[in-house]
Scaffold this active site. Structure first.
Site, PDB file in Angstrom:
ATOM      1  N   ILE A 108      -5.982   2.202  23.846  1.00  0.00           N
ATOM      2  CA  ILE A 108      -6.362   3.388  22.971  1.00  0.00           C
ATOM      3  C   ILE A 108      -6.791   2.890  21.578  1.00  0.00           C
ATOM      4  O   ILE A 108      -6.608   1.952  21.173  1.00  0.00           O
ATOM      5  CB  ILE A 108      -4.906   4.146  22.959  1.00  0.00           C
ATOM      6  CG1 ILE A 108      -3.874   3.611  22.163  1.00  0.00           C
ATOM      7  CG2 ILE A 108      -4.444   4.928  24.248  1.00  0.00           C
ATOM      8  CD1 ILE A 108      -2.548   4.280  21.648  1.00  0.00           C
ATOM      9  N   ASN A 154     -14.074   0.388  -6.427  1.00  0.00           N
ATOM     10  CA  ASN A 154     -15.116   1.408  -5.957  1.00  0.00           C
ATOM     11  C   ASN A 154     -15.732   1.947  -7.420  1.00  0.00           C
ATOM     12  O   ASN A 154     -16.125   3.219  -7.164  1.00  0.00           O
ATOM     13  CB  ASN A 154     -14.545   2.419  -5.231  1.00  0.00           C
ATOM     14  CG  ASN A 154     -13.929   2.171  -4.003  1.00  0.00           C
ATOM     15  OD1 ASN A 154     -14.116   1.110  -3.497  1.00  0.00           O
ATOM     16  ND2 ASN A 154     -13.084   2.959  -3.281  1.00  0.00           N
ATOM     17  N   SER A 211     -11.337  -0.791  -0.197  1.00  0.00           N
ATOM     18  CA  SER A 211      -9.901  -0.652   0.566  1.00  0.00           C
ATOM     19  C   SER A 211      -9.961  -0.990   1.950  1.00  0.00           C
ATOM     20  O   SER A 211      -9.124  -1.625   2.612  1.00  0.00           O
ATOM     21  CB  SER A 211      -9.213   0.701   0.411  1.00  0.00           C
ATOM     22  OG  SER A 211      -8.424   0.751  -0.679  1.00  0.00           O
ATOM     23  N   HIS A 256      -3.425   6.269   3.735  1.00  0.00           N
ATOM     24  CA  HIS A 256      -4.251   4.882   3.499  1.00  0.00           C
ATOM     25  C   HIS A 256      -3.777   3.630   4.044  1.00  0.00           C
ATOM     26  O   HIS A 256      -4.788   3.003   4.490  1.00  0.00           O
ATOM     27  CB  HIS A 256      -4.444   5.071   1.755  1.00  0.00           C
ATOM     28  CG  HIS A 256      -5.239   4.062   1.243  1.00  0.00           C
ATOM     29  ND1 HIS A 256      -4.770   2.741   0.848  1.00  0.00           N
ATOM     30  CD2 HIS A 256      -6.564   3.932   1.141  1.00  0.00           C
ATOM     31  CE1 HIS A 256      -5.693   2.156   0.264  1.00  0.00           C
ATOM     32  NE2 HIS A 256      -6.841   2.808   0.588  1.00  0.00           N
ATOM     33  N   ASP A 301       0.699  -1.185   0.070  1.00  0.00           N
ATOM     34  CA  ASP A 301      -0.008   0.005   0.045  1.00  0.00           C
ATOM     35  C   ASP A 301       0.939   1.342   0.013  1.00  0.00           C
ATOM     36  O   ASP A 301       1.882   1.311  -0.610  1.00  0.00           O
ATOM     37  CB  ASP A 301      -1.003  -0.163   1.262  1.00  0.00           C
ATOM     38  CG  ASP A 301      -2.151   0.684   0.845  1.00  0.00           C
ATOM     39  OD1 ASP A 301      -2.146   1.929   0.837  1.00  0.00           O
ATOM     40  OD2 ASP A 301      -3.271   0.083   1.124  1.00  0.00           O
TER      41      ASP A 301
END
Length: 372
Positions: A175, A251, A315, A160, A127
């Site tokens: 967290i 997409n 994604s 991303h 990525d």
């Protein structure tokens, strides 16, 4: 049953390089009672980075499981974390309390955590990289590498890849978020640049690295509308080496619904996106290349700058499946990649038309069901 089309070079990620480093290691400072004993660090599998003159000690990187043994040595006075310090005014953002994102719950990962958390499975996030210092990811990042021209490490300068990584393996701490398989070893394989694009050749080099370094799962939240024979050969080589390969379906539903690669290659598990109501996302590409569905709308996860963000896209769907595959392999390491594909698709929650359909594939991935 997947289809093929034509030819091109650039990739983009699916949301609305080469130096390496490794480890689930710890950066520490070791103080000795007498003379500095750097040899003890080396003997425990560590690497000495600095030897101090102002105190009898060293800074080192050492495997976490060896720390107790080193500390028990009579020559060691103490060991402490080699913590980060910041210029005044440049503190990292405060971290929100941990939450389990809806997508992680939807794929029944929390039910599965009594059985598997992905421990010791190696997952490549191919990525934009992963933010290497993100407080909710850094403990799970074991390797980083870049094949992007001008980028020397796998650090994420886009956001991303960091978001994708958090869905797979956000650390189970106090967290932020927790990932589907929060104990995996992550590899930040940077093949997309700051703007989120890259060349087919960079993607191929990333896949090649994953094979050469004995990874188990590859997540590809990226796509092109153009077929590449070279890329398909690289992916087939990875599959034949035993890797599970997961890719975002695309997409493009509202802009032509063109076939997307690498999702459309036959050895890839292609993932469409669903919303909280188990409906197909309006943007999610559909067709005979879709194998399975996963959450991909309004997904909260880690982001660059030590922060968190809500993003939508296939994604975000793909890493839910990659995390499930990693958890399944940790539960049963003897499974082949073909068996992983079969278990995930055969136990998916059927959505849409009965059986396989072009929108959901075999249905919504269900990790807990796949473990039964």
């Amino acid at each position: 049953m997947k289809k093929v089309s034509l030819l091109l070079v650039c990739f983009g990620f699916l949301a609305l390089g080469s130096s390496t480093s490794s480890a689930k290691d710890k950066r520490v400072i070791v103080k000795f009672k007498g003379a500095t004993r750097a040899d003890l660090v080396w003997a425990n599998g560590g690497i000495v980075e600095n030897e101090f003159r102002i105190l009898k000690g060293v800074s080192a990187v050492i495997p976490e499981e060896r720390l107790a043994r080193l500390w028990a040595h009579p020559a060691v006075e103490y060991i402490e974390e080699d913590r980060l310090v910041y210029a005044i005014g440049k503190k990292p953002p405060s971290q929100p309390a941990q939450t389990v994102p809806w997508g992680v719950s939807k794929v029944n990962a929390p039910l599965a955590w009594t059985l598997t958390t992905g421990y010791n499975v190696n997952v490549c996030v191919v990525d934009t990289g992963i933010e290497l210092t993100h407080p909710d990811l850094k403990d799970n990042i074991a390797w980083n590498v870049s094949f992007v021209t001008g980028a020397k490490t796998g650090n994420d300068d886009n956001g991303h890849g960091t978001h994708v990584a958090g869905i797979i393996a956000g650390v189970n701490n106090s967290i932020g978020v927790v990932g589907v398989a929060y104990d995996v070893n992550l590899a930040a394989v940077k093949v997309l640049n700051k703007s989120g694009s890259g060349y087919t050749s960079w993607v191929i080099k990333g896949i090649e690295w994953c094979v050469a370094n004995n990874m188990d799962v590859i997540n590809l939240s990226l796509s092109s509308e153009t077929y590449s024979q070279a890329e398909e050969e690289a992916i087939n080589t990875a599959y034949n080496a035993g890797l599970v390969i997961v890719a975002a379906a695309g997409n493009d539903a509202q802009t032509g619904n063109n076939v997307q690669y690498p999702a459309a290659y036959s050895t890839v598990l292609a993932v469409s996106a669903t919303n909280k109501d188990n409906a197909i996302a309006s943007f999610s590409s559909y067709g005979d290349w879709v194998d399975i569905a996963a959450p991909g709308v309004d997904i909260y996860s880690t982001y660059k700058g030590g922060t968190y963000a809500t993003l939508s896209g296939t994604s975000m769907a793909a890493p839910h499946v990659a995390g499930c595959a990693a958890a399944l392999l940790a539960f049963n390491p003897a499974l082949t990649n073909a068996e992983v594909y079969a278990k995930l698709t055969s136990t998916a929650t059927d959505l849409g038309s009965a059986g396989w359909d072009a929108y959901f594939g075999w249905g919504l991935v269900n990790l807990y069901a796949a473990l039964q």
